[in-house]
Design an enzyme around this catalytic site. Structure first.
Site, PDB file in Angstrom:
ATOM      1  N   GLY A   1       0.807  -1.209   0.000  1.00 24.88           N
ATOM      2  CA  GLY A   1       0.000   0.000   0.000  1.00 24.88           C
ATOM      3  C   GLY A   1       0.841   1.261   0.000  1.00 24.88           C
TER       4      GLY A   1
ATOM      5  N   LYS B   1       3.737  12.440  -3.162  1.00 20.81           N
ATOM      6  CA  LYS B   1       4.660  11.383  -2.763  1.00 20.81           C
ATOM      7  C   LYS B   1       5.656  11.968  -1.769  1.00 20.81           C
ATOM      8  CE  LYS B   1       7.557   7.791  -4.862  1.00 20.81           C
ATOM      9  NZ  LYS B   1       8.088   7.290  -6.143  1.00 20.81           N
TER      10      LYS B   1
ATOM     11  N   ASP C   1       8.821   6.433   7.872  1.00 21.61           N
ATOM     12  CA  ASP C   1       8.424   7.781   8.271  1.00 21.61           C
ATOM     13  C   ASP C   1       7.465   8.437   7.281  1.00 21.61           C
ATOM     14  OD1 ASP C   1      10.062   8.449   6.135  1.00 21.61           O
ATOM     15  OD2 ASP C   1      11.629   9.363   7.366  1.00 21.61           O
ATOM     16  N   GLY C   2       7.243   7.794   6.128  1.00 19.83           N
ATOM     17  CA  GLY C   2       6.302   8.332   5.154  1.00 19.83           C
ATOM     18  C   GLY C   2       6.807   9.537   4.392  1.00 19.83           C
TER      19      GLY C   2
ATOM     20  N   ARG D   1      -2.143  -1.099  -9.900  1.00 19.19           N
ATOM     21  CA  ARG D   1      -0.985  -1.949 -10.138  1.00 19.19           C
ATOM     22  C   ARG D   1      -1.416  -3.410 -10.208  1.00 19.19           C
ATOM     23  NH1 ARG D   1       3.053   1.392  -7.338  1.00 19.19           N
ATOM     24  NH2 ARG D   1       1.972   3.236  -6.547  1.00 19.19           N
TER      25      ARG D   1
ATOM     26  N   ASP E   1       4.103  -4.732  -7.432  1.00 18.04           N
ATOM     27  CA  ASP E   1       3.469  -3.502  -6.953  1.00 18.04           C
ATOM     28  C   ASP E   1       4.002  -2.278  -7.687  1.00 18.04           C
ATOM     29  OD1 ASP E   1       5.762  -4.432  -5.209  1.00 18.04           O
ATOM     30  OD2 ASP E   1       5.650  -2.356  -4.550  1.00 18.04           O
TER      31      ASP E   1
ATOM     32  N   ASP F   1       7.073   4.388 -10.396  1.00 17.91           N
ATOM     33  CA  ASP F   1       7.926   4.140  -9.234  1.00 17.91           C
ATOM     34  C   ASP F   1       9.404   4.106  -9.600  1.00 17.91           C
ATOM     35  OD1 ASP F   1       5.868   4.149  -7.377  1.00 17.91           O
ATOM     36  OD2 ASP F   1       5.404   2.052  -7.714  1.00 17.91           O
TER      37      ASP F   1
END
Length: 504
Positions: free
Chosen positions: A98, A121, A133-134, A191, A260, A270
Site C-alpha cells: 500500500g 509522494k 516515516d512516510g 498496479r 506492486d 515508481d
C-alpha cells in the site's frame, strides 16, 4: 461497469477534481489527509504539464498553491486517500503493502480528455507505512522528476512530475537529508499488486469491481466483448510488452520491477534505483538492493511476463465460470506475450538501425551488434546515435561509432553487413535515412552522472542550476544543440555511477 462520466467542475482551488477511485469500495483504500510540513518551499512547477491538465501554473506556484503541493492544505474537491495493494518484491510475496508515503488527492480530466491521478509522494505516514516515516528526501524526488520527464520527452509512457517542493524538515536515512514532496501525475496508480491485494483475500466482488473500473478507465473496448476480463488481461499484456521494448530501446533499467511497481495502464511507475546504461552489457544492474541481478537490463522482458502471470492468476476466477476454460484462455494470452514482445522490440530497433522494411535476419543483425558492443564496452546511446553520421556526415572531424569500440575493427565488420542490409531495401537518400535515425536515437538521455550531479548540487549546496540545466537539455533529446554538448557525453572514469539507491 464503473461510471466515469461524472462531470468535473472546478472548485475554488482551481483544480477540477473528479475522483472515481474514491467511489470504489472503501476496503480498497484508507481515507486520510497528507501530513503537514513546517516550511514548504517551491522547487519547480512543471508548467507544460500543468497546461495539459488545464491547471493554472502560476496559482500552483503561489504560496497557497505550494501549501497544496506540500500537503499542508487539502484543496476543495479532493478526496485524499492511501491506496491498498500487495505484491511480490524480488519474487517474495508480501500480502499487504500500500501507499506508505503517498496520498492520492484525486483525479483531473485534462484538456486532452484523459483522466489522470494527482498524488503527493513523501506526504507522511499512512496505515501502510510499515514502520517508515512516510517522507521522501530531496534527492529521490529530484531523480524521479528528472527521469520521468526525460522518459516522457523520449516518447515512453510514464508517470510525470507536476511539481516538487522542499519541506523545511530533515528526513533520516543513513544521514540527515532535506525533505521534499513530489506531486506525481499518472493515468492511474492501479498496479498488478492492487489486484493481488484483493485476490489474496478471496475478494472476488472486489476483483470484479476493480477490473470494471480499470476497463472503464483504460481499456473501454474490453467491455464490448464476451469475456471482458480476458480482454483486460490481453490489453495489459500488450501495453507491458510495448513499454518494456521501449525501455530497452533507450538502455533503461527500472531496478525494482516488483508487481506492486507494475502499472496496468502501461506506464513506467515508481522510479527508485532506476538508471540508464552507459557502456552496454545485457546483465547490467545498478540497484543496490538487486543483489542477484533479478532485474538486470536483459532480464526485464521475462520479469514483465512473470508479473503478468500474477495478474492472470488474480483474474482467473472472473474470466470464466468454468475454471478449466479460464485457465486455458489466460494461459494462451500469457503464451502470446513473447511473440508480441519480439514484434515490439524489433519495431523499436529497426527504427534505431534505420531499417524501413522487415527482413527475417533483422534480429540476428541486432544481436550481433549487441554482442560486439558488450565485448568492446561501447556506449549504448552514442553507438546508435552515431549511425546517422555514417550516412550523413556532420561538418568537421566528428567521432564515428567505431571510435567507441575497444577494437574498432569489430564495428567495421558489423557495419559492412548493416550497409548491405540497407542496400537490400528500396532506395532511400542517405540524408533521409539519417534523419530517420536521428529521430529514433536520442542524443541526450538522463545519464546517471548528470542526475547525480544535479542531486548533489541541490542537496549539498542548495544550487538548483544543474537540475534546471539538465531538464532543459532533456526537453529536446533528439536535437544536438551546441549549448547542450556536455549532456551528450558519456561519463569520465571518475564520474561513472556504479550503484543507485531506492531512497525510500
Amino acid at each position: 461497469m464503473t461510471d466515469l462520466a461524472t462531470e468535473a467542475r472546478a472548485p475554488a482551488s482551481g483544480i477540477p477534481f473528479d475522483n472515481s477511485y474514491a467511489r470504489l469500495p472503501e476496503r480498497f483504500y484508507v481515507r486520510m489527509p497528507p501530513t503537514p510540513v513546517s516550511a514548504p518551499a517551491l522547487v519547480r512547477v512543471n508548467r507544460a504539464l500543468a497546461a495539459e491538465l488545464g491547471l493554472d501554473a502560476d496559482a500552483l506556484a503561489s504560496p497557497a498553491g505550494v501549501e497544496i503541493l506540500a500537503g499542508n492544505r487539502v484543496p476543495e474537491g479532493a478526496e485524499p486517500l492511501a491506496q491498498a495493494y500487495a505484491g511480490h518484491q524480488f519474487g517474495g510475496w508480501v500480502p499487504q503493502l500500500g501507499d506508505g508515503r503517498a496520498i492520492l488527492l484525486g483525479e483531473v480530466i485534462g484538456r486532452d480528455g484523459v483522466r489522470r491521478d494527482i498524488q503527493l509522494k513523501g506526504s507522511g505516514r499512512t496505515p501502510f507505512s510499515r514502520g517508515g516515516d512516510g517522507r521522501a528526501a530531496l534527492g529521490p524526488v529530484l531523480r524521479e522528476y528528472i527521469v520521468s520527464e526525460g522518459m516522457h520527452r523520449l516518447g515512453i509512457p510514464t508517470t510525470r512530475a507536476l511539481a516538487a517542493v522542499t519541506t523545511g524538515e530533515k528526513v533520516y536515512r543513513e544521514t540527515a537529508l532535506p525533505g521534499a514532496v513530489l506531486t506525481r501525475v499518472a493515468r492511474s496508480h492501479i498496479r498488478v499488486g492492487t489486484f493481488q491485494f484483493l485476490f489474496a483475500r478471496k475478494d472476488l466482488d472486489g476483483i470484479r469491481a476493480l477490473a470494471d473500473h480499470a476497463i472503464a478507465r483504460h481499456y473501454p473496448a474490453a467491455a464490448t466483448v464476451g469475456r471482458p476480463y480476458l480482454a483486460l488481461l490481453e490489453a495489459v499484456i500488450a501495453a507491458q510488452a510495448a513499454l518494456v521494448a521501449r525501455w530497452l530501446g533507450v538502455g533503461f533499467i527500472h531496478g525494482v520491477m516488483n508487481t506492486d511497481n507494475c502499472s496496468i495502464a502501461g506506464e513506467t511507475i515508481d522510479y527508485g534505483p532506476c538508471a540508464f546504461m552507459d557502456r552496454y552489457h545485457p546483465q547490467t544492474v545498478f540497484s543496490s538492493i538487486d543483489h542477484g541481478g533479478r532485474y538486470a537490463f536483459a532480464s526485464q522482458p521475462g520479469i514483465a511476463q512473470w508479473n503478468l502471470v500474477q495478474l492472470a492468476q488474480c483474474l482467473l476466477p472472473v474470466i470464466d465460470d468454468d475454471a478449466d476454460k479460464a485457465l486455458e484462455a489466460a494461459q494462451a494470452a500469457i503464451d502470446g506475450y513473447a511473440a508480441r514482445f519480439d514484434t515490439e522490440l524489433l519495431a523499436v530497433f529497426r527504427a534505431k538501425l534505420g531499417l524501413f522494411e522487415a527482413r527475417d535476419g533483422d534480429l540476428a543483425l541486432l544481436q550481433d551488434l549487441f554482442d560486439r558492443m558488450a565485448a568492446n564496452q561501447a556506449d549504448f546511446t552514442l553507438t546508435f546515435r552515431r549511425l546517422a553520421d555514417l550516412l550523413d556526415p556532420p561538418e568537421g572531424d566528428a567521432p564515428a561509432p567505431r571510435d567507441l569500440f575497444v577494437d574498432p575493427t569489430s564495428f567495421d565488420a558489423w557495419e559492412r553487413v548493416w550497409r548491405a542490409r540497407l542496400a537490400d531495401e528500396a532506395a532511400t537518400p542517405d540524408a533521409g535515412r539519417a534523419a530517420a535515425l536521428r529521430a529514433a536515437n536520442p542524443a541526450v538521455i538522463p545519464r546517471n552522472h548528470l542526475v547525480e550531479e544535479a542531486i548533489r548540487a541541490a542537496e549539498d549546496a542548495g544550487d538548483p542550476a544543474p537540475f534546471e540545466a539538465l531538464l532543459e537539455a532533456l526537453a529536446t533529446p533528439f536535437e544536438e544543440r551546441p549549448e547542450h554538448a556536455r549532456f551528450r557525453l558519456p561519463p569520465r572514469p571518475d564520474q561513472v555511477v556504479r550503484q543507485t539507491f531506492c531512497g525510500t
